[in-house]
Design an enzyme around this catalytic site. Structure first.
Site, PDB file in Angstrom:
ATOM      1  N   ASP A  43       0.731  -1.270   0.145  1.00  0.00           N
ATOM      2  CA  ASP A  43       0.038   0.403   0.009  1.00  0.00           C
ATOM      3  C   ASP A  43       0.720   1.591   0.276  1.00  0.00           C
ATOM      4  OD1 ASP A  43      -2.319   1.213  -0.077  1.00  0.00           O
ATOM      5  OD2 ASP A  43      -3.032   1.658   2.064  1.00  0.00           O
ATOM      6  N   ASN A  72     -10.909  -2.112  -5.320  1.00  0.00           N
ATOM      7  CA  ASN A  72     -10.345  -1.318  -6.448  1.00  0.00           C
ATOM      8  C   ASN A  72     -11.184  -1.674  -7.997  1.00  0.00           C
ATOM      9  OD1 ASN A  72      -6.735  -2.647  -5.070  1.00  0.00           O
ATOM     10  ND2 ASN A  72      -7.829  -1.250  -4.313  1.00  0.00           N
TER      11      ASN A  72
HETATM   12  C1  IPE Z   1      -5.268  -2.542  -0.499  1.00  0.00           C
HETATM   13  O1  IPE Z   1      -5.401  -1.638   0.003  1.00  0.00           O
HETATM   14  C2  IPE Z   1      -5.297  -3.863  -1.833  1.00  0.00           C
HETATM   15  C3  IPE Z   1      -3.942  -3.311  -2.211  1.00  0.00           C
HETATM   16  C4  IPE Z   1      -2.847  -3.163  -1.092  1.00  0.00           C
HETATM   17  C5  IPE Z   1      -4.182  -3.781  -3.686  1.00  0.00           C
HETATM   18  P1  IPE Z   1      -6.594  -0.532  -0.855  1.00  0.00           P
HETATM   19  O2  IPE Z   1      -5.495   1.227  -0.735  1.00  0.00           O
HETATM   20  O3  IPE Z   1      -6.946  -0.488  -1.327  1.00  0.00           O
HETATM   21  O4  IPE Z   1      -6.800  -0.199   1.090  1.00  0.00           O
HETATM   22  P2  IPE Z   1      -8.027   0.488   1.937  1.00  0.00           P
HETATM   23  O5  IPE Z   1      -8.911   1.085   0.817  1.00  0.00           O
HETATM   24  O6  IPE Z   1      -7.124   1.587   1.785  1.00  0.00           O
HETATM   25  O7  IPE Z   1      -8.476  -0.235   2.765  1.00  0.00           O
HETATM   26  C1  IPE Z   2      -1.626   0.139  -3.052  1.00  0.00           C
HETATM   27  O1  IPE Z   2      -1.492   1.413  -3.196  1.00  0.00           O
HETATM   28  C2  IPE Z   2      -1.663  -0.380  -4.214  1.00  0.00           C
HETATM   29  C3  IPE Z   2      -3.014  -0.337  -4.830  1.00  0.00           C
HETATM   30  C4  IPE Z   2      -4.367  -0.938  -4.341  1.00  0.00           C
HETATM   31  C5  IPE Z   2      -3.545  -1.212  -6.237  1.00  0.00           C
HETATM   32  P1  IPE Z   2      -2.716   2.644  -3.195  1.00  0.00           P
HETATM   33  O2  IPE Z   2      -2.565   2.915  -4.784  1.00  0.00           O
HETATM   34  O3  IPE Z   2      -3.668   2.402  -2.220  1.00  0.00           O
HETATM   35  O4  IPE Z   2      -1.716   3.905  -2.986  1.00  0.00           O
HETATM   36  P2  IPE Z   2      -2.757   5.050  -1.247  1.00  0.00           P
HETATM   37  O5  IPE Z   2      -2.888   4.186  -0.551  1.00  0.00           O
HETATM   38  O6  IPE Z   2      -3.643   5.747  -2.265  1.00  0.00           O
HETATM   39  O7  IPE Z   2      -1.244   5.961  -1.487  1.00  0.00           O
HETATM   40 MG    MG Z   3      -4.065   2.609  -0.288  1.00  0.00          MG
END
Ligand code: IPE
Ligand code: IPE
Ligand code: MG
Length: 254
Positions: free
Chosen positions: A28, A76
């Site tokens: 993340d 996502n």
């Molecule tokens: C969790 O991250 C999913 C992945 C790392 C693929 P998100 O960024 O989607 O999670 P939330 O929305 O902060 O819970």
């Molecule tokens: C994790 O990074 C990757 C996916 C969930 C696909 P994020 O895209 O969630 O990054 P933040 O949480 O917005 O910084």
């Molecule tokens: Mg995230």
């Protein structure tokens, strides 16, 4: 001369202790990494794929049996369409660029999730690397794609109903092992360690069943900055914990 990495004191310390058999990572913080730099979020995802490469190499080198990476959740899909499309393109690029390294290093690539929701241009290279690496025994690298833990548990319940209807599951109580066999992670060892980057302290629907007795490590580092060193530090922290599985400390083997 031995490569420098083998003389890294941190890596040597990690290698002397029992390793987690199965590590799961909630990768993340890509978006925030990019936004902090005034870049489009997709640049964070792109930089994040360098972390994927480095962490996979490190896990393989020290001898982790199974590494499961949360790359894209079922939830996502609801992100803006251009971000979803960019992530799918990056996945396809990742599969093309890593194919050779995966095969050369004896890694078996697998995937869990609602894979039928992925576009064909991702599913085809994914299936191709899965098939080409199916006999590898070095480390199982599982990509959690279009994945949700609740979705997986619901699918396992459906699978058990199918087995029962086909006469392959006798009526009666269902034990934990039988249930686990119907999950997408069927053949993988239990998860010993779950790492989440970026400072968030939630599971976000990742390996809900499988992490029942995992150790959780939450680090503030954003995923694009989580590299070999941060991975080894997390494994070392795991190695220093006492896992009791419901017992008292005195009951554990010395
Ligand atoms: C969790 O991250 C999913 C992945 C790392 C693929 P998100 O960024 O989607 O999670 P939330 O929305 O902060 O819970
Ligand atoms: C994790 O990074 C990757 C996916 C969930 C696909 P994020 O895209 O969630 O990054 P933040 O949480 O917005 O910084
Ligand atoms: Mg995230």
């Amino acid at each position: 001369m031995a490569p420098a990495v083998e003389r890294d004191p941190l890596e040597m310390e990690v290698r002397e202790r029992p390793l987690p058999a199965h590590v799961g990572i909630i990768m993340d913080g890509n978006g925030r990494w990019a936004e902090e730099r005034g870049l489009p979020r997709l640049e964070g995802h792109r930089e994040g794929s360098n972390s994927v490469r480095e962490v996979t190499r490190t896990a393989r080198r020290i001898g982790v049996q199974a590494l499961t990476l949360y790359a894209f959740s079922a939830q996502n899909w609801s992100r803006p369409a251009d971000e979803v499309a960019g992530l799918m393109d990056l996945l396809r690029e990742y599969l093309a660029s890593e194919r050779q390294e995966i095969l050369e290093n004896g890694i078996r690539l697998d995937a869990i999730g609602e894979l039928e929701r992925l576009p064909r241009f991702v599913r085809e290279p994914l299936d191709s690397v899965r098939e080409a690496s199916a006999r590898n025994r070095g480390m199982v690298l599982t990509l959690a794609l279009s994945y949700g833990g609740q979705e997986e548990i619901a699918a396992a319940a459906e699978e058990l109903v199918r087995r029962a209807r086909a006469g392959r599951l006798p009526p009666g109580p269902i034990d934990v092992e039988t249930f686990a066999s119907a999950l997408w992670t069927g053949g993988l060892p239990p998860v010993d360690l779950v790492i989440r980057t970026s400072g968030e302290t939630r599971v976000s629907n990742f390996l809900l069943w499988q992490s029942a007795y995992a150790e959780f490590i939450f680090v503030d580092t954003l995923w694009p900055e989580f590299r070999a060193r941060q991975f080894l530090e997390a494994v070392l922290e795991y190695q220093k914990r006492e896992r009791r599985f419901g017992l008292t400390s005195a009951q554990l083997p010395k």
